[in-house]
Design a protein around this motif. Structure first.
Motif, mmCIF file in Angstrom:
data_model
loop_
_atom_site.group_PDB
_atom_site.id
_atom_site.type_symbol
_atom_site.label_atom_id
_atom_site.label_comp_id
_atom_site.label_asym_id
_atom_site.label_seq_id
_atom_site.Cartn_x
_atom_site.Cartn_y
_atom_site.Cartn_z
ATOM 1 N N ASN A 260 2.428 -2.452 3.999
ATOM 2 C CA ASN A 260 0.998 -2.693 3.723
ATOM 3 C C ASN A 260 0.246 -1.380 3.560
ATOM 4 O O ASN A 260 -0.797 -1.142 4.182
ATOM 5 C CB ASN A 260 0.374 -3.545 4.826
ATOM 6 N N GLU A 261 0.823 -0.502 2.748
ATOM 7 C CA GLU A 261 0.251 0.799 2.388
ATOM 8 C C GLU A 261 0.253 1.807 3.533
ATOM 9 O O GLU A 261 -0.239 2.924 3.379
ATOM 10 C CB GLU A 261 -1.200 0.657 1.876
ATOM 11 N N LYS A 294 5.054 -5.175 1.287
ATOM 12 C CA LYS A 294 3.766 -5.829 1.512
ATOM 13 C C LYS A 294 4.003 -7.174 2.192
ATOM 14 O O LYS A 294 4.770 -8.006 1.692
ATOM 15 C CB LYS A 294 3.013 -6.017 0.200
#
Length: 694
Positions: A260-261, A294
């Motif tokens: 998630n980054e 993600k």
């Protein structure tokens, strides 16, 4: 007797918490980079001193911090990303606890300067232990934020003593910045040491992941990359990334994992992927892996570690198994062809014996020295070619005096623009170790700032590239941006812009104060040139910057105020009316693209740090070398309108002016080995091996 329980003072509590979040300089930089990314920055510049212990400075061009928030920005648990605990279930930002800046301010002296889009000026505040030292003050500044942290762990001497290895701390910082630069390929990153003009990590804006991997980790990894993608709606996961194939391996692997980054570590996933590669790679070798995972925000818990290096998520075993299968499937698809490297055996001299008569007799028939086919290629760079004697020469006009004929710019260069009249050949530098490259200078440089820049240039030389440049044979021009050169049995594609920019930068340093002059036959108003530059997309002008006419007037007046210094040191003549009269002659027979003069003058005003001597000289040399570099036109001419004679002229200049100058003068830097300036596109021995198999 039982010990008394006491309530700790707030300052002690905050320092303990800060020690958990900020364990070393790399942690502080990670937190501040994530703040920059949350602020929608497209450019992030990091500067450190003494491994980040003396100074950490991060500059971005994001949304900035409002003036009303400057008072509490360094207090604990102050954040713009979280309002209530339930928001953690759908968190989409890097930060959320509001502890990063607070923790840094408790172990360092923090200064923040920020400007928002709606503000007319920037605001500056100094912080200590989470509190403002004095009221916020207005100041000049660009859009975005600059955060400086000085004397990290100055009040935690035990932690400071454990971080004595400055080189190790800097390598950790390089690793963190490199990882974020790969993952955020649309954001431009740069990392450099304080006082060093060259960046150790530098990626362009609007790039892509593969190009950034090539810039940071090298072309040997980039050319062996495989794209991996997978998606599972049932588990609520999406996987993307790049992994090396079975042809590439290294002793110490590189594993970049973003969930998630967020940059995290996952030991279980790392072990699972190592087990996959153990089937394909030699024992003790590891791959390069970059994976971006993600997961639905409600399936992940990011609040499990002070530094946010670890996360927990639902169905962890199933997700890891799914990733393992995706990577294995990707490797199976590329396993139809493998590359194996062989070791060349060294031929030993034949043994000989002496007979009774005292004469030597060989153990067999002694073969004559043979030249194998894969070495039969012209590699003598000193051999000339006929076309170097066939350059087009123009006759001087009848009005030209005998004295002027001696200083007339050669036709291959002067035909670029009829406003250029004459040029005086530039003399060379005086230093003993550079006498062969720059002999006979009239002006002896004693400025310590210039001498320091020269020493920095000499320390950063890449010896292998220097050998290639010195002994290369020019093959031909692909276009203005790229050329082909041969060195021994290898063929290279070289980047003309990067090499000529470095060439002219070094000429600027070593001929400092000794340039010839390219006189303009017609004086040109700097204000008019600045207006032309502001209309170019490369200038980046926006309405928020102000009226174009006002900016052009300011640029003109500013350069007039610096005219004396520019003329004395750089042969850039500007008269009192604000007209450009001359440019420096850096290389006899070469004149830059004159259509770049407007942009060059504007960049002298905006990109040069005029207040510091060494930085000022470095920036002027850098901008001038960028102006003189061989590159594409700002306004490209269609190939149908470009005559054969014009094309022949720039090709002759590249081969017979630029390349000889690089061969005798250029000291290629270490950066040129990492930014794809040299690409090996053919190797004769390897080609023979390919055809032998056919």
């Amino acid at each position: 007797m039982a010990a008394t329980i006491r309530r700790l003072e707030e300052a002690v509590v905050n320092r303990i918490a800060a020690g958990e979040v900020i364990q070393r300089p790399a942690n502080a930089i990670k937190e501040m980079i994530e703040n920059c990314l949350d602020a929608q920055s497209s450019s992030i510049h990091v500067t450190v001193k003494d491994g980040g212990l003396k100074l950490i400075q991060i500059q971005d061009n994001g949304t900035g911090i409002q003036k009303k928030d400057m008072e509490i920005v360094c207090e604990r648990f102050t954040t713009s990303k979280l309002a209530k605990f339930e928001d953690l279930n759908n968190i989409n930002t890097y930060g959320f606890r509001g502890e990063a800046l607070a923790s840094i301010s408790h172990v360092a002296h923090v200064t923040i300067m920020s400007r928002t889009k709606d503000s007319k000026c920037a605001y500056k505040g100094c912080y200590n232990d989470g509190k403002l030292k004095e009221s916020v003050k207005p100041c000049a500044g660009n859009l975005g934020t600059i955060i400086s942290a000085e004397d990290l762990f100055y009040n935690v001497p035990t932690r400071r003593r454990t971080l004595k290895n400055v080189a190790d701390e800097y390598s950790r910082i390089v690793d963190v910045v490199s990882r974020y630069a790969v993952h955020n390929s649309t954001v431009g990153f740069s990392l450099k040491k304080h006082g060093n003009p060259a960046a150790d990590v530098k990626t362009p804006m609007s790039s892509n992941t593969v190009d950034n991997i090539r810039i940071i980790y090298g072309p040997s990894i980039a050319k062996e990359l495989l794209a991996v993608k997978d998606e599972d709606p049932r588990l609520g996961m999406t996987l993307s990334g790049h992994i090396t194939n079975a042809n590439y391996s290294m002793k110490k692997g590189i594993f970049l994992l973003f969930i998630n980054e967020r940059l995290v570590e996952c030991t279980q996933l790392h072990k699972a992927l190592d087990s996959v590669y153990s089937t394909y790679l030699p024992k003790g070798c590891s791959p390069f892996l970059y994976l971006s995972l993600k997961i639905a925000p409600h399936n992940i818990d990011v609040n499990v570690h002070p530094t946010k290096y670890e996360v927990h998520f639902l169905h962890q075993e199933q997700v890891i198994e799914r990733i393992q299968k995706a990577v294995e499937q990707c490797l199976l698809g590329c396993n139809s062809s493998r590359t194996f490297y062989t070791q060349t055996l060294i031929a030993l001299p034949k043994s000989s014996q002496t007979n009774t008569s005292g004469q030597k007799e060989t153990s067999g028939t002694e073969e004559e020295a043979r030249t194998y086919g894969y070495n039969m290629v012209r590699t003598d760079y000193s051999e000339g070619k006929l076309d170097q004697y066939l350059q087009v020469q123009t006759q001087p006009s009848a009005s030209t005096s005998a004295a002027d004929k001696e200083n007339t710019v050669p036709a291959t260069a002067s035909a670029t623009d009829d406003r250029l009249a004459t040029g005086t050949p530039a003399p060379k530098r005086q230093r003993k170790d550079m006498e062969e490259r720059f002999p006979g200078n009239r002006y002896k440089v004693t400025l310590s700032s210039v001498l320091q820049l020269q020493r920095q240039s000499e320390k950063a030389v890449h010896e292998k590239l220097r050998e290639i440049i010195r002994e290369h044979t020019f093959v031909g021009c692909v276009n203005k941006s790229f050329s082909l050169v041969q060195h021994q049995t290898k063929l290279y594609l070289i980047n003309n812009k990067n090499l000529t920019q470095e060439l002219f930068y070094q000429i600027m340093l070593y001929q400092f104060g000794n340039f010839g002059m390219l006189k303009l036959s017609e004086k040109t108003s700097i204000q008019e040139l600045a207006l032309l530059a502001l209309d170019l997309p490369e200038c980046g002008w926006t309405p928020e910057d102000g009226d174009k006419v006002d900016i052009a007037k300011y640029a003109c007046q500013f350069l007039i105020s610096k005219a004396e210094m520019l003329l004395e040191y750089f042969s850039i003549e500007i008269d009192k009316d604000g007209n450009l009269c001359s440019l420096p002659l850096l290389l006899e027979g070469y004149i830059p693209e004159l259509e770049r003069i407007p942009l060059y003058l504007v960049r002298l005003v905006t990109e040069v740090e005029w207040d510091e001597e060494q930085r000022c000289f470095h920036d002027i040399c850098k901008e001038t070398s960028l102006f003189y570099a061989l590159q594409k036109e700002i306004l490209p001419v269609p190939s149908s309108q470009q005559s054969d004679e014009e094309e022949l002229k720039w090709k002759n200049i590249t081969e017979h002016v630029i390349c000889p100058a690089m061969r005798t003068t250029l000291l290629p830097s270490l950066q040129r080995a990492e930014d794809a300036t040299f690409l090996e596109i053919a190797n004769l021995p390897n080609l023979y091996k390919v055809f032998e198999r056919c």
